[in-house]
Design a protein around this motif. Sequence first.
Motif, mmCIF file in Angstrom:
data_model
loop_
_atom_site.group_PDB
_atom_site.id
_atom_site.type_symbol
_atom_site.label_atom_id
_atom_site.label_comp_id
_atom_site.label_asym_id
_atom_site.label_seq_id
_atom_site.Cartn_x
_atom_site.Cartn_y
_atom_site.Cartn_z
ATOM 1 N N GLN A 251 0.852 -1.192 0.000
ATOM 2 C CA GLN A 251 0.000 0.000 0.000
ATOM 3 C C GLN A 251 0.888 1.243 0.000
ATOM 4 O O GLN A 251 1.703 1.437 0.911
ATOM 5 C CB GLN A 251 -0.922 0.027 1.220
ATOM 6 C CG GLN A 251 -1.920 1.181 1.132
ATOM 7 C CD GLN A 251 -2.871 1.249 2.304
ATOM 8 O OE1 GLN A 251 -2.541 0.818 3.414
ATOM 9 N NE2 GLN A 251 -4.046 1.809 2.077
ATOM 10 N N ARG B 156 -6.074 4.182 12.538
ATOM 11 C CA ARG B 156 -7.296 4.608 11.856
ATOM 12 C C ARG B 156 -8.387 5.055 12.831
ATOM 13 O O ARG B 156 -9.166 5.951 12.532
ATOM 14 C CB ARG B 156 -7.784 3.398 11.042
ATOM 15 C CG ARG B 156 -8.933 3.626 10.161
ATOM 16 C CD ARG B 156 -9.252 2.341 9.411
ATOM 17 N NE ARG B 156 -10.604 1.863 9.730
ATOM 18 C CZ ARG B 156 -11.705 2.495 9.355
ATOM 19 N NH1 ARG B 156 -11.637 3.613 8.654
ATOM 20 N NH2 ARG B 156 -12.881 2.017 9.676
ATOM 21 N N GLU C 62 -2.862 6.680 9.176
ATOM 22 C CA GLU C 62 -3.310 5.540 8.378
ATOM 23 C C GLU C 62 -4.828 5.458 8.355
ATOM 24 O O GLU C 62 -5.499 6.058 9.198
ATOM 25 C CB GLU C 62 -2.659 4.223 8.813
ATOM 26 C CG GLU C 62 -2.774 3.847 10.250
ATOM 27 C CD GLU C 62 -2.113 2.498 10.578
ATOM 28 O OE1 GLU C 62 -1.292 2.006 9.797
ATOM 29 O OE2 GLU C 62 -2.425 1.956 11.647
ATOM 30 N N GLY C 63 -5.349 4.802 7.355
ATOM 31 C CA GLY C 63 -6.791 4.661 7.238
ATOM 32 C C GLY C 63 -7.476 5.950 6.822
ATOM 33 O O GLY C 63 -8.613 6.213 7.202
ATOM 34 N N GLU D 148 -9.602 7.848 4.551
ATOM 35 C CA GLU D 148 -10.570 7.368 3.566
ATOM 36 C C GLU D 148 -11.220 8.479 2.759
ATOM 37 O O GLU D 148 -11.859 8.213 1.744
ATOM 38 C CB GLU D 148 -11.645 6.514 4.251
ATOM 39 C CG GLU D 148 -11.070 5.204 4.780
ATOM 40 C CD GLU D 148 -12.128 4.231 5.274
ATOM 41 O OE1 GLU D 148 -13.310 4.604 5.337
ATOM 42 O OE2 GLU D 148 -11.742 3.094 5.598
ATOM 43 N N GLN E 269 -1.776 7.777 4.393
ATOM 44 C CA GLN E 269 -1.954 6.439 3.826
ATOM 45 C C GLN E 269 -3.418 6.048 4.002
ATOM 46 O O GLN E 269 -3.979 6.270 5.069
ATOM 47 C CB GLN E 269 -1.051 5.465 4.601
ATOM 48 C CG GLN E 269 -1.052 4.036 4.112
ATOM 49 C CD GLN E 269 -0.142 3.145 4.954
ATOM 50 O OE1 GLN E 269 0.276 3.517 6.042
ATOM 51 N NE2 GLN E 269 0.159 1.957 4.459
ATOM 52 N N GLY E 270 -4.003 5.504 2.959
ATOM 53 C CA GLY E 270 -5.392 5.076 3.114
ATOM 54 C C GLY E 270 -6.092 4.887 1.780
ATOM 55 O O GLY E 270 -5.567 5.245 0.726
ATOM 56 N N TYR E 271 -7.291 4.335 1.876
ATOM 57 C CA TYR E 271 -8.059 4.013 0.690
ATOM 58 C C TYR E 271 -8.378 5.252 -0.146
ATOM 59 O O TYR E 271 -8.661 5.142 -1.336
ATOM 60 C CB TYR E 271 -9.374 3.322 1.079
ATOM 61 C CG TYR E 271 -9.221 1.968 1.739
ATOM 62 C CD1 TYR E 271 -7.993 1.298 1.734
ATOM 63 C CD2 TYR E 271 -10.303 1.337 2.360
ATOM 64 C CE1 TYR E 271 -7.852 0.058 2.334
ATOM 65 C CE2 TYR E 271 -10.168 0.090 2.958
ATOM 66 C CZ TYR E 271 -8.943 -0.545 2.948
ATOM 67 O OH TYR E 271 -8.821 -1.776 3.537
ATOM 68 N N ALA F 50 -4.811 5.155 -2.236
ATOM 69 C CA ALA F 50 -4.423 3.887 -2.855
ATOM 70 C C ALA F 50 -4.684 2.737 -1.903
ATOM 71 O O ALA F 50 -4.464 2.853 -0.703
ATOM 72 C CB ALA F 50 -2.943 3.913 -3.237
ATOM 73 N N ARG F 51 -5.166 1.648 -2.474
ATOM 74 C CA ARG F 51 -5.364 0.419 -1.697
ATOM 75 C C ARG F 51 -4.125 -0.457 -1.825
ATOM 76 O O ARG F 51 -3.294 -0.209 -2.703
ATOM 77 C CB ARG F 51 -6.587 -0.326 -2.253
ATOM 78 C CG ARG F 51 -7.865 0.436 -1.993
ATOM 79 C CD ARG F 51 -9.086 -0.414 -2.263
ATOM 80 N NE ARG F 51 -10.265 0.325 -1.825
ATOM 81 C CZ ARG F 51 -11.090 -0.064 -0.857
ATOM 82 N NH1 ARG F 51 -10.900 -1.208 -0.241
ATOM 83 N NH2 ARG F 51 -12.113 0.673 -0.497
#
Length: 283
Positions: free
Chosen positions: A45, A199, A232-233, A235, A252-254, A257-258
């Motif tokens: 990720q 998250r 992190e996480g 969204e 970092q997170g959806y 990028a996944r």
Amino acid sequence: LAKEFGRNRVAFYDPSIDAARSERTTLADKLREAIKADQLAVVYQPIFEAGSMRPTGVEALVRWLHPEVGLVPPDIFVPIAEESGLIDQIGAFVIGRACRDALEWPGVRLSVNVSAVQFRNPKFDVVLANMLGEIGFPTERLEIEMTETHLVANPERAQAIIANLRARGVTIALDDFGTGYSSIGYLRRFAFDKLKLDRSLVVGITSDEAARELCEATIALARALDLRVTAEGVETEGEAVLLRQAGCDYLQGYAFARPMTAEAVGSFLLSTVPTAVALPWTG
Ligand code: C2E
Ligand code: MG
Ligand code: MG
Ligand code: MG
């Protein structure tokens, strides 16, 4: 087990405990077979530098590709691997595969999650350094993500391993900060480079003022201790805007990028900042 419930309590026999235990054995056996059958894989990720929104790192995440069940998430099989002694083998596989893959991505930082059980080996740092040497992966490009479990189990050993890894140029991130005890004392005692906000600290920051304030205060605390901060996480874009304003160094997170295969990482890194990631503040 009865002991854990204290001396003044009666421990009743519970048949479901036996059932759970034998299921664990079965899963451990299956996991052992999976390793042999080459059913473990590593996905990555991307992690973005908050200022430029460029992907400057990737986190390696292990996967079990079960032929019948499908994708078994690490939250399920990593604990079983830890209990059954398979985690060392899995850990070595992940580091080996990830470093070989990451050789193709020059300049990109590689983060690898390491289990507290792997730290039981007092030579963990030496074994790791030897692996990196064999593969030809530069130690300065590796980051180890650990959780506070490492610190609770054996603080002296953890401290020594952290110091040795850092002396070799490996950076250390404290993962999942905001869950568990999240002791401020740990942050001072152990020499981390980075803090990863769990998250659970990010969720709700755009709608709930208390959640936002707690998150901002945690980021400020980390910065006061001279730690870099990754959220992190992430969204949504709204969360990203707030986190960046609050002083997060990495996101970092959806929303961006996944986790993806090594092949996909290669093309992802080649493409410039994707439009979905072109946030309002960039430029
Ligand atoms: P972690 O290290 O905190 O990794 C973050 C987890 O959150 C990953 O789940 C990732 O896919 C997921 N995630 C990322 N962005 C988002 C988002 O925006 N929303 C949501 N809901 N989730 C997001 P994953 O891959 O299932 O891993 C779970 C945990 O398993 C990891 O948590 C880590 O503790 C452990 N793990 C993963 N790979 C390894 C490994 O190779 N070795 C060891 N020892 N543990 C591993
Ligand atoms: Mg992690
Ligand atoms: Mg985490
Ligand atoms: Mg986690």
